[in-house]
Motif scaffolding. Structure first.
Motif, PDB file in Angstrom:
ATOM      1  N   ASN A   1       0.797  -1.225   0.000  1.00  0.00           N
ATOM      2  CA  ASN A   1       0.000   0.000   0.000  1.00  0.00           C
ATOM      3  C   ASN A   1       0.832   1.279   0.000  1.00  0.00           C
TER       4      ASN A   1
ATOM      5  N   ALA B   1      -6.225  -1.766  -8.546  1.00  0.00           N
ATOM      6  CA  ALA B   1      -6.930  -0.650  -7.898  1.00  0.00           C
ATOM      7  C   ALA B   1      -5.939   0.174  -7.080  1.00  0.00           C
ATOM      8  N   ASP B   2      -6.305   1.395  -6.799  1.00  0.00           N
ATOM      9  CA  ASP B   2      -5.468   2.197  -5.912  1.00  0.00           C
ATOM     10  C   ASP B   2      -5.389   1.510  -4.553  1.00  0.00           C
ATOM     11  N   PRO B   3      -4.215   1.590  -3.898  1.00  0.00           N
ATOM     12  CA  PRO B   3      -4.059   0.927  -2.602  1.00  0.00           C
ATOM     13  C   PRO B   3      -5.171   1.294  -1.617  1.00  0.00           C
TER      14      PRO B   3
ATOM     15  N   ARG C   1       5.034  -2.768  -5.055  1.00  0.00           N
ATOM     16  CA  ARG C   1       3.761  -3.260  -5.588  1.00  0.00           C
ATOM     17  C   ARG C   1       3.920  -3.695  -7.044  1.00  0.00           C
ATOM     18  N   ASP C   2       4.587  -2.876  -7.844  1.00  0.00           N
ATOM     19  CA  ASP C   2       4.818  -3.213  -9.249  1.00  0.00           C
ATOM     20  C   ASP C   2       5.645  -4.493  -9.381  1.00  0.00           C
TER      21      ASP C   2
ATOM     22  N   THR D   1      -8.338   0.736  -1.781  1.00  0.00           N
ATOM     23  CA  THR D   1      -9.650   1.097  -2.310  1.00  0.00           C
ATOM     24  C   THR D   1     -10.498  -0.098  -2.723  1.00  0.00           C
ATOM     25  N   TYR D   2      -9.902  -1.270  -2.856  1.00  0.00           N
ATOM     26  CA  TYR D   2     -10.669  -2.445  -3.271  1.00  0.00           C
ATOM     27  C   TYR D   2     -11.544  -2.881  -2.107  1.00  0.00           C
TER      28      TYR D   2
ATOM     29  N   PRO E   1       4.914   1.942  -4.147  1.00  0.00           N
ATOM     30  CA  PRO E   1       4.469   1.583  -5.500  1.00  0.00           C
ATOM     31  C   PRO E   1       5.479   0.729  -6.266  1.00  0.00           C
TER      32      PRO E   1
END
Length: 96
Positions: A16, A56-58, A22-23, A60-61, A19
């Motif tokens: 979160n 999704a944006d961290p 996350r990628d 927000t899911y 980035p």
């Protein structure tokens, strides 16, 4: 082997807030998809959900109660990937 909840929470937090991590996490999971699906074709829906969560944006899911999150799904992908690798090694080995 399932990750302990404490480790999952650490990874979720890093996913979160970082980035780049996350990628890289998504890239590595994608590299495992083909082998994972070869071992367990039933993972296709989980993989699609995994992509939706991480696309999704961290934070927000929206998860339903008791629904598997990205790390639960990743564990399934990793398990199927590992099993497929073992199966391929077994098939490629020669017995004398």
């Amino acid at each position: 082997m399932p990750l302990p909840e404490e480790k999952k929470n650490e990874i979720r937090d890093r996913l979160n807030r970082d980035p780049d991590f996350r990628d890289e996490f998504v890239t590595q999971a994608r590299n495992m998809y083909i082998k994972a699906l070869k071992f367990n074709p039933g993972l296709e829906d989980d993989i699609n959900k995994f992509e939706q969560i991480l696309g999704a944006d961290p934070g927000t899911y929206a998860f339903d109660k008791g629904e598997a999150d990205e790390l639960d799904i990743f564990e399934k992908i990793l398990d199927a990937f590992d099993n497929q690798v073992l199966q391929e090694e077994k098939e490629n080995s020669t017995i004398n």
